[in-house]
Design an enzyme around this catalytic site. Structure first.
Site, PDB file in Angstrom:
ATOM      1  N   GLY A   1      27.929  49.699  18.149  1.00 38.01           N
ATOM      2  CA  GLY A   1      28.656  50.774  17.485  1.00 38.01           C
ATOM      3  C   GLY A   1      27.818  52.036  17.438  1.00 38.01           C
ATOM      4  O   GLY A   1      26.824  52.173  18.151  1.00 38.01           O
ATOM      5  N   CYS A   2      28.212  52.929  16.587  1.00 31.61           N
ATOM      6  CA  CYS A   2      27.530  54.218  16.454  1.00 31.61           C
ATOM      7  C   CYS A   2      26.039  54.016  16.183  1.00 31.61           C
ATOM      8  O   CYS A   2      25.658  53.281  15.275  1.00 31.61           O
ATOM      9  CB  CYS A   2      28.168  55.017  15.322  1.00 31.61           C
ATOM     10  SG  CYS A   2      27.361  56.580  15.002  1.00 31.61           S
ATOM     11  N   PHE A   3      25.206  54.673  16.974  1.00 30.96           N
ATOM     12  CA  PHE A   3      23.771  54.461  16.843  1.00 30.96           C
ATOM     13  C   PHE A   3      23.189  54.962  15.532  1.00 30.96           C
ATOM     14  O   PHE A   3      22.156  54.493  15.082  1.00 30.96           O
ATOM     15  CB  PHE A   3      22.992  54.983  18.040  1.00 30.96           C
ATOM     16  CG  PHE A   3      23.307  56.352  18.591  1.00 30.96           C
ATOM     17  CD1 PHE A   3      23.844  57.380  17.835  1.00 30.96           C
ATOM     18  CD2 PHE A   3      23.030  56.612  19.925  1.00 30.96           C
ATOM     19  CE1 PHE A   3      24.100  58.632  18.374  1.00 30.96           C
ATOM     20  CE2 PHE A   3      23.273  57.860  20.485  1.00 30.96           C
ATOM     21  CZ  PHE A   3      23.813  58.877  19.696  1.00 30.96           C
TER      22      PHE A   3
END
Length: 163
Positions: free
Chosen positions: A11-13
């Site tokens: 997912g979003c880092f």
């Protein structure tokens, strides 16, 4: 101190970085891109790359196995190409292994997570050889430290798989 590195995507880092930075034994984190098609990915142009995090850790204080345990606790490893509101291959769940030992450890850990019965569906996390990790733009590094109210879908879910 000799350190080791692990590269993961889930997912979003930003959200992953924020949680991993506080894990005992982690000495540094960087967000970036891995597993894609172009040699110089950017946020606007990263075909095939996943938003990933590179975790530098002290093997005297933590292990690759402990890193994987935490990884599987902070995102839903059963969704392919999605975490929270983020959808697409950039947000896939992947372990980018650097050698055969890491690959075997990751395979064993995926089996452990599947056997745990914690998830309704089987693990969809991909195992991908780490070709190269590309550090993301400066404004993405430490993003949630700089923007405490920023979006994240990551949180610790349940107890360790190692118990």
């Amino acid at each position: 101190m000799a350190t080791k590195k692990a590269v993961l995507s889930g997912g979003c880092f930003w959200g992953m970085e924020e949680l991993f930075r506080a894990l005992p034994g982690v000495v540094n984190t960087e967000v970036g891109y891995a597993g894609g098609e172009n040699a110089d990915p950017t946020y606007e142009n990263h075909p095939g790359h996943a938003e990933a995090i590179q975790i530098e850790y002290d093997p005297g204080k933590t292990t690759y196995r402990a890193i994987l345990d935490f990884f599987f606790r902070i995102h839903d490893p059963t969704t392919r190409n999605r975490q929270g509101n983020d959808v697409g291959t950039s947000y896939r769940s992947s372990i980018f292994y650097g050698n055969d030992e890491e690959k075997k450890e990751a395979e064993n850990f995926i089996e452990r997570v599947n056997r745990s019965g914690r998830w309704k569906h089987p693990v969809a996390t991909l195992l991908e050889p780490l070709e190269e990790f590309h550090v993301a733009e400066g404004y993405h590094q430490d993003y949630l430290q700089k923007n405490p109210g920023g979006y994240t879908c990551h949180y610790v879910r349940g107890e360790s798989y190692l118990k």
